[in-house]
Design a protein around this motif. Structure first.
Motif, PDB file in Angstrom:
ATOM      1  N   ASN A 127       0.882  -1.251  -0.145  1.00  0.00           N
ATOM      2  CA  ASN A 127      -0.056   0.022   0.097  1.00  0.00           C
ATOM      3  C   ASN A 127       0.606   1.315   0.066  1.00  0.00           C
ATOM      4  O   ASN A 127       0.293   2.426   0.371  1.00  0.00           O
ATOM      5  CB  ASN A 127      -0.988  -0.004   1.243  1.00  0.00           C
ATOM      6  CG  ASN A 127      -0.390  -0.031   2.363  1.00  0.00           C
ATOM      7  OD1 ASN A 127       1.006   0.047   2.485  1.00  0.00           O
ATOM      8  ND2 ASN A 127      -1.215  -0.070   3.458  1.00  0.00           N
ATOM      9  N   LEU A 175       3.125   2.332   1.935  1.00  0.00           N
ATOM     10  CA  LEU A 175       3.516   2.855   3.015  1.00  0.00           C
ATOM     11  C   LEU A 175       5.136   2.930   3.040  1.00  0.00           C
ATOM     12  O   LEU A 175       5.533   4.163   3.695  1.00  0.00           O
ATOM     13  CB  LEU A 175       2.918   1.894   4.299  1.00  0.00           C
ATOM     14  CG  LEU A 175       2.784   2.488   5.655  1.00  0.00           C
ATOM     15  CD1 LEU A 175       1.680   3.742   5.405  1.00  0.00           C
ATOM     16  CD2 LEU A 175       2.084   1.599   6.551  1.00  0.00           C
ATOM     17  N   ARG A 221      -5.557   2.977  -0.879  1.00  0.00           N
ATOM     18  CA  ARG A 221      -5.379   2.319   0.539  1.00  0.00           C
ATOM     19  C   ARG A 221      -6.574   2.318   1.064  1.00  0.00           C
ATOM     20  O   ARG A 221      -6.810   1.581   1.874  1.00  0.00           O
ATOM     21  CB  ARG A 221      -4.438   3.520   1.353  1.00  0.00           C
ATOM     22  CG  ARG A 221      -3.098   3.541   1.168  1.00  0.00           C
ATOM     23  CD  ARG A 221      -2.362   4.621   1.600  1.00  0.00           C
ATOM     24  NE  ARG A 221      -0.928   4.619   1.414  1.00  0.00           N
ATOM     25  CZ  ARG A 221      -0.309   5.608   1.752  1.00  0.00           C
ATOM     26  NH1 ARG A 221      -0.394   6.820   2.006  1.00  0.00           N
ATOM     27  NH2 ARG A 221       1.206   5.529   1.540  1.00  0.00           N
ATOM     28  N   PHE A 258      -1.404  -4.146  12.303  1.00  0.00           N
ATOM     29  CA  PHE A 258      -0.063  -3.816  12.554  1.00  0.00           C
ATOM     30  C   PHE A 258       0.243  -4.563  13.856  1.00  0.00           C
ATOM     31  O   PHE A 258      -0.863  -5.112  14.780  1.00  0.00           O
ATOM     32  CB  PHE A 258       0.168  -2.352  13.106  1.00  0.00           C
ATOM     33  CG  PHE A 258       0.045  -1.609  11.903  1.00  0.00           C
ATOM     34  CD1 PHE A 258       1.083  -1.044  10.897  1.00  0.00           C
ATOM     35  CD2 PHE A 258      -1.296  -0.897  11.775  1.00  0.00           C
ATOM     36  CE1 PHE A 258       0.852  -0.134  10.029  1.00  0.00           C
ATOM     37  CE2 PHE A 258      -1.612   0.008  10.695  1.00  0.00           C
ATOM     38  CZ  PHE A 258      -0.366   0.324   9.886  1.00  0.00           C
ATOM     39  N   ASN A 300      -1.849   0.024  16.878  1.00  0.00           N
ATOM     40  CA  ASN A 300      -1.929   1.235  16.451  1.00  0.00           C
ATOM     41  C   ASN A 300      -3.260   1.838  16.481  1.00  0.00           C
ATOM     42  O   ASN A 300      -3.981   2.634  15.547  1.00  0.00           O
ATOM     43  CB  ASN A 300      -1.286   1.698  14.947  1.00  0.00           C
ATOM     44  CG  ASN A 300      -0.107   1.377  15.133  1.00  0.00           C
ATOM     45  OD1 ASN A 300       0.702   1.011  16.000  1.00  0.00           O
ATOM     46  ND2 ASN A 300       0.666   1.413  13.583  1.00  0.00           N
ATOM     47  N   PHE A 348      -6.351   4.282  17.764  1.00  0.00           N
ATOM     48  CA  PHE A 348      -6.186   5.819  18.276  1.00  0.00           C
ATOM     49  C   PHE A 348      -6.782   5.875  19.617  1.00  0.00           C
ATOM     50  O   PHE A 348      -7.838   5.782  19.673  1.00  0.00           O
ATOM     51  CB  PHE A 348      -7.168   6.470  17.280  1.00  0.00           C
ATOM     52  CG  PHE A 348      -6.923   6.041  15.727  1.00  0.00           C
ATOM     53  CD1 PHE A 348      -5.788   6.172  15.268  1.00  0.00           C
ATOM     54  CD2 PHE A 348      -7.808   5.926  14.805  1.00  0.00           C
ATOM     55  CE1 PHE A 348      -5.331   6.032  13.889  1.00  0.00           C
ATOM     56  CE2 PHE A 348      -7.660   5.986  13.484  1.00  0.00           C
ATOM     57  CZ  PHE A 348      -6.294   5.819  12.923  1.00  0.00           C
ATOM     58  N   ARG A 371       4.489   7.302  15.544  1.00  0.00           N
ATOM     59  CA  ARG A 371       4.607   7.282  14.045  1.00  0.00           C
ATOM     60  C   ARG A 371       3.713   6.202  13.376  1.00  0.00           C
ATOM     61  O   ARG A 371       3.143   6.482  12.412  1.00  0.00           O
ATOM     62  CB  ARG A 371       5.771   7.392  13.138  1.00  0.00           C
ATOM     63  CG  ARG A 371       6.738   6.265  13.670  1.00  0.00           C
ATOM     64  CD  ARG A 371       7.927   6.710  12.810  1.00  0.00           C
ATOM     65  NE  ARG A 371       8.023   6.213  11.353  1.00  0.00           N
ATOM     66  CZ  ARG A 371       8.352   4.959  10.864  1.00  0.00           C
ATOM     67  NH1 ARG A 371       8.864   4.337  11.632  1.00  0.00           N
ATOM     68  NH2 ARG A 371       8.237   5.028   9.528  1.00  0.00           N
ATOM     69  N   GLY A 372       3.202   5.172  14.344  1.00  0.00           N
ATOM     70  CA  GLY A 372       2.432   4.071  13.908  1.00  0.00           C
ATOM     71  C   GLY A 372       1.005   4.862  13.804  1.00  0.00           C
ATOM     72  O   GLY A 372       0.206   4.252  13.390  1.00  0.00           O
ATOM     73  N   GLN A 373       0.653   5.825  14.620  1.00  0.00           N
ATOM     74  CA  GLN A 373      -0.492   6.602  14.688  1.00  0.00           C
ATOM     75  C   GLN A 373      -0.891   7.206  13.140  1.00  0.00           C
ATOM     76  O   GLN A 373      -1.786   7.003  12.544  1.00  0.00           O
ATOM     77  CB  GLN A 373      -0.782   7.754  15.592  1.00  0.00           C
ATOM     78  CG  GLN A 373      -0.576   7.137  17.019  1.00  0.00           C
ATOM     79  CD  GLN A 373      -1.943   6.300  17.146  1.00  0.00           C
ATOM     80  OE1 GLN A 373      -3.009   6.862  16.978  1.00  0.00           O
ATOM     81  NE2 GLN A 373      -1.871   5.010  17.840  1.00  0.00           N
ATOM     82  N   GLU A 392       0.512   6.204  10.538  1.00  0.00           N
ATOM     83  CA  GLU A 392       0.650   5.143   9.703  1.00  0.00           C
ATOM     84  C   GLU A 392      -0.679   4.586   9.321  1.00  0.00           C
ATOM     85  O   GLU A 392      -1.272   4.350   8.500  1.00  0.00           O
ATOM     86  CB  GLU A 392       1.794   4.206   9.656  1.00  0.00           C
ATOM     87  CG  GLU A 392       3.223   4.504   9.480  1.00  0.00           C
ATOM     88  CD  GLU A 392       4.310   3.600   9.752  1.00  0.00           C
ATOM     89  OE1 GLU A 392       3.861   2.427  10.442  1.00  0.00           O
ATOM     90  OE2 GLU A 392       5.481   3.626   9.278  1.00  0.00           O
ATOM     91  N   ALA A 393      -1.421   4.125  10.726  1.00  0.00           N
ATOM     92  CA  ALA A 393      -2.800   3.593  10.806  1.00  0.00           C
ATOM     93  C   ALA A 393      -3.640   4.614  10.056  1.00  0.00           C
ATOM     94  O   ALA A 393      -4.537   4.002   9.144  1.00  0.00           O
ATOM     95  CB  ALA A 393      -3.000   3.481  12.239  1.00  0.00           C
ATOM     96  N   ALA A 394      -3.537   5.862  10.319  1.00  0.00           N
ATOM     97  CA  ALA A 394      -4.515   6.691   9.633  1.00  0.00           C
ATOM     98  C   ALA A 394      -4.307   6.817   8.136  1.00  0.00           C
ATOM     99  O   ALA A 394      -5.422   6.561   7.409  1.00  0.00           O
ATOM    100  CB  ALA A 394      -4.261   7.931  10.399  1.00  0.00           C
ATOM    101  N   ARG A 395      -3.014   6.762   7.886  1.00  0.00           N
ATOM    102  CA  ARG A 395      -2.909   6.822   6.241  1.00  0.00           C
ATOM    103  C   ARG A 395      -3.298   5.400   5.428  1.00  0.00           C
ATOM    104  O   ARG A 395      -3.935   5.598   4.359  1.00  0.00           O
ATOM    105  CB  ARG A 395      -1.428   7.057   5.865  1.00  0.00           C
ATOM    106  CG  ARG A 395      -0.617   8.529   6.398  1.00  0.00           C
ATOM    107  CD  ARG A 395      -1.411   9.855   6.013  1.00  0.00           C
ATOM    108  NE  ARG A 395      -1.751   9.656   4.498  1.00  0.00           N
ATOM    109  CZ  ARG A 395      -0.786  10.140   3.460  1.00  0.00           C
ATOM    110  NH1 ARG A 395       0.214  10.809   4.018  1.00  0.00           N
ATOM    111  NH2 ARG A 395      -1.153  10.222   2.235  1.00  0.00           N
ATOM    112  N   THR A 396      -2.935   4.534   6.327  1.00  0.00           N
ATOM    113  CA  THR A 396      -3.372   3.170   5.800  1.00  0.00           C
ATOM    114  C   THR A 396      -4.864   2.857   5.335  1.00  0.00           C
ATOM    115  O   THR A 396      -5.272   2.431   4.636  1.00  0.00           O
ATOM    116  CB  THR A 396      -3.141   2.029   6.868  1.00  0.00           C
ATOM    117  OG1 THR A 396      -1.710   2.190   6.835  1.00  0.00           O
ATOM    118  CG2 THR A 396      -3.583   0.681   6.280  1.00  0.00           C
ATOM    119  N   LEU A 397      -5.694   3.770   6.358  1.00  0.00           N
ATOM    120  CA  LEU A 397      -7.080   3.654   6.174  1.00  0.00           C
ATOM    121  C   LEU A 397      -7.442   4.451   5.008  1.00  0.00           C
ATOM    122  O   LEU A 397      -8.828   4.532   4.378  1.00  0.00           O
ATOM    123  CB  LEU A 397      -8.000   4.208   7.380  1.00  0.00           C
ATOM    124  CG  LEU A 397      -7.695   3.311   8.625  1.00  0.00           C
ATOM    125  CD1 LEU A 397      -8.128   3.986   9.799  1.00  0.00           C
ATOM    126  CD2 LEU A 397      -8.728   2.098   8.299  1.00  0.00           C
TER     127      LEU A 397
END
Ligand SMILES: Nc1ncnc2c1ncn2[C@@H]1O[C@H](COP(=O)(O)OP(=O)(O)O)[C@@H](O)[C@H]1O
Ligand SMILES: [Mg+2]
Lengths: 255, 218
Positions: free
Chosen positions: A53, A55, A87, A94, A98, A100, B116-118, B120-125
């Motif tokens: 994707n 990343l 995406r 993960f 991760n 929120f 930075r996982g935060q 990444e998780a948001a961008r992944t969505l």
């Protein structure tokens, strides 16, 4: 012309400085297939998964999903729109969840669909309930992530990804950070997705799980695909010395 | 002449108005400094290069010079270039921007520290970078610095007394007016101090409630 593969990686190459992490990897995944990627730590499994994707963008090579090139070279603005669209079609889970932390379970699941698909609050609530029910987390819908166990967090993370109705799910060691007694509940959810024919690429250390769920196993080492095939073959009759060594070490480690 | 607190009751009204103005200035300036601080932090970290440098200069100006001077500049200085602000507005802008710069420093550090996982998780969505910042990263950063921002807000309350110098009849100036009529400096300053202390307690109670809520979402 034959139909293109559902997921296709062509000559993927990736370097961090002088370190070549992926060395000319090509592979395909068909719709509905479940593929496990195994291999020693540092072999490039996450990098490959995250390239799908974009990343972690590849240094060179192409990634295709359902007839569209994911990492197409486009001007910046166009690319941003394109990659956000792509995406939305690819769910990712993960190792460290991760989630929120400032949002409730419900809000974790509904944020992206509300923002990106402009669904109403009512539709969003229905969606959250459906997806959380699917992973057995409906009862905790108004909890915060900090109030959940690791296994519960990961199930919510899966529901969050599924709420975007992805075509493809990527799992990067989804159970590696969990206490042993919490692994099974997450595996159960992944098995359920497999039964529903979700296309999945699963990076994992759990050989038993890979053997029981996956159609195909890919063994990676030092940035190359060393061996791939059905789990029976790769696990019971590996043709490559490196695969045999890895599996032997892994078995010893598991004892 | 000894202490005589009987001089105070006739000025209850004056003092009450002073308290109200102090609360009004503090609340409006606090809101400005909070949202302004978030905006400044996002511009400083992710804004276009063209605006980053001027912003950095303005930030430096607000942090490196006395607040009193900034208030004079905004109230008395801007008139000369045709910007005639009412004293209240000038006071709120001066106080608000001054503390926005301090809040922005805190928020910038916190944004950088969010896992930075935060992002990444948001961008992944499928969220854009801006959406991920606004929805995921900044709220967590702000949550993490609520206690030090709260301290800034208490400091802002105390610095609101400086606004008396440009003629806003907030609590300090109200006390001074009463003293001008009665010559009871100790009594009125002591009462003003007590009133600041009470407003301070109220503010701390509000901040504690906000902190409690923020702790749950960690
Ligand atoms: N951002 C990065 N910068 C530099 N090196 C990296 C980065 N990410 C990963 N690597 C290196 O790339 C190699 C492969 O990493 P990774 O894909 O995470 O392996 P795996 O998931 O198989 O353990 C490792 O040697 C790792 O140190
Ligand atoms: Mg990895």
């Amino acid at each position: 012309m034959t139909k293109p593969p559902f997921v296709e990686i062509r000559h993927a190459q990736k370097s961090y400085g002088s370190l070549e992490v992926l060395k000319d990897i090509s592979l395909t995944v068909e719709r509905g297939q479940i593929v496990a990627i195994i291999g020693p730590s540092g072999s490039g499994k996450s990098t490959l998964l995250r390239a799908i994707n974009d990343l972690d963008p590849l240094s060179s090579g192409e990634v295709w999903l359902d007839g569209v090139q994911v990492n197409e070279a486009l001007p910046h603005r166009q690319y941003e729109k394109h990659i956000n669209d792509m995406r939305q079609q690819v769910g990712m889970v993960f190792q460290h969840f991760n989630l929120f932390p400032h949002l409730t379970v419900r809000q974790n699941v509904t944020m992206a669909p509300k923002l990106l698909k402009k669904i109403s609050d009512k539709e969003a609530d229905a969606l959250a309930e459906e997806q959380l029910d699917h992973v057995g987390m409906l009862e905790r819908i108004d909890y915060y992530p900090s109030q959940l166990s690791g296994g519960q967090k990961q199930r919510v993370a899966i529901a969050r990804a599924l709420a975007m109705k992805p075509k493809l799910m990527l799992f990067d060691e989804a159970t590696s950070a969990l206490d042993p007694e919490l692994v099974e509940e997450v595996n159960q959810v992944m098995k359920k997705l497999a039964e529903e024919h979700m296309t999945m690429i699963i990076v994992t250390h759990e050989m038993d799980f890979a053997a029981s769920v996956c159609d195909r196993v890919i063994f990676m080492d030092k940035g190359v695909v060393v061996e791939e095939g059905p789990p029976d073959l790769v696990f019971r009759n590996p043709t490559q010395e490196r695969t045999r060594n890895f599996l032997r070490k892994h078995l010893e480690g598991a004892k | 002449m000894g202490l005589d607190f009987s001089a105070i009751p006739p000025f209850y009204g004056t003092l009450a108005i002073g308290v109200l103005w102090t609360i009004a200035i503090t609340v409006v300036a606090a809101l400005l400094s909070f949202f302004g601080g978030i905006l400044l932090a996002m511009i400083a970290l992710h804004g276009p290069q063209l605006v980053k440098q001027p912003f950095r200069f303005v930030s430096w100006l607000f942090m490196g010079t006395p607040l009193l001077l900034q208030l004079f500049l905004i109230y008395f200085g801007l008139v000369q270039i045709g910007i005639d602000l009412p004293a209240f507005v000038a006071g709120v802008i001066g106080l608000g921007l001054h503390y926005a710069v301090y809040n922005s420093e805190l928020i910038q550090t916190a944004i950088v520290a969010v896992d930075r996982g935060q992002m990444e998780a948001a961008r992944t969505l499928g969220l854009s970078r801006g959406q991920a910042l606004v929805r995921v990263v900044v709220p967590q950063a702000v949550r993490d610095v609520i206690p030090p921002i709260g301290n800034n807000m208490i400091a802002l309350l105390k610095d609101s007394a400086l606004v008396s110098a440009i003629g806003v009849t907030e609590l300090t100036l109200s006390a001074q007016l009463a003293i001008g009529r009665t010559y009871r400096a100790f009594e009125f300053y002591a009462v003003a101090a007590l009133l600041y202390y009470i407003i301070n307690l109220g503010m701390e109670a509000v901040l504690r409630r906000i902190e409690r809520r923020a702790r749950l979402s960690r």
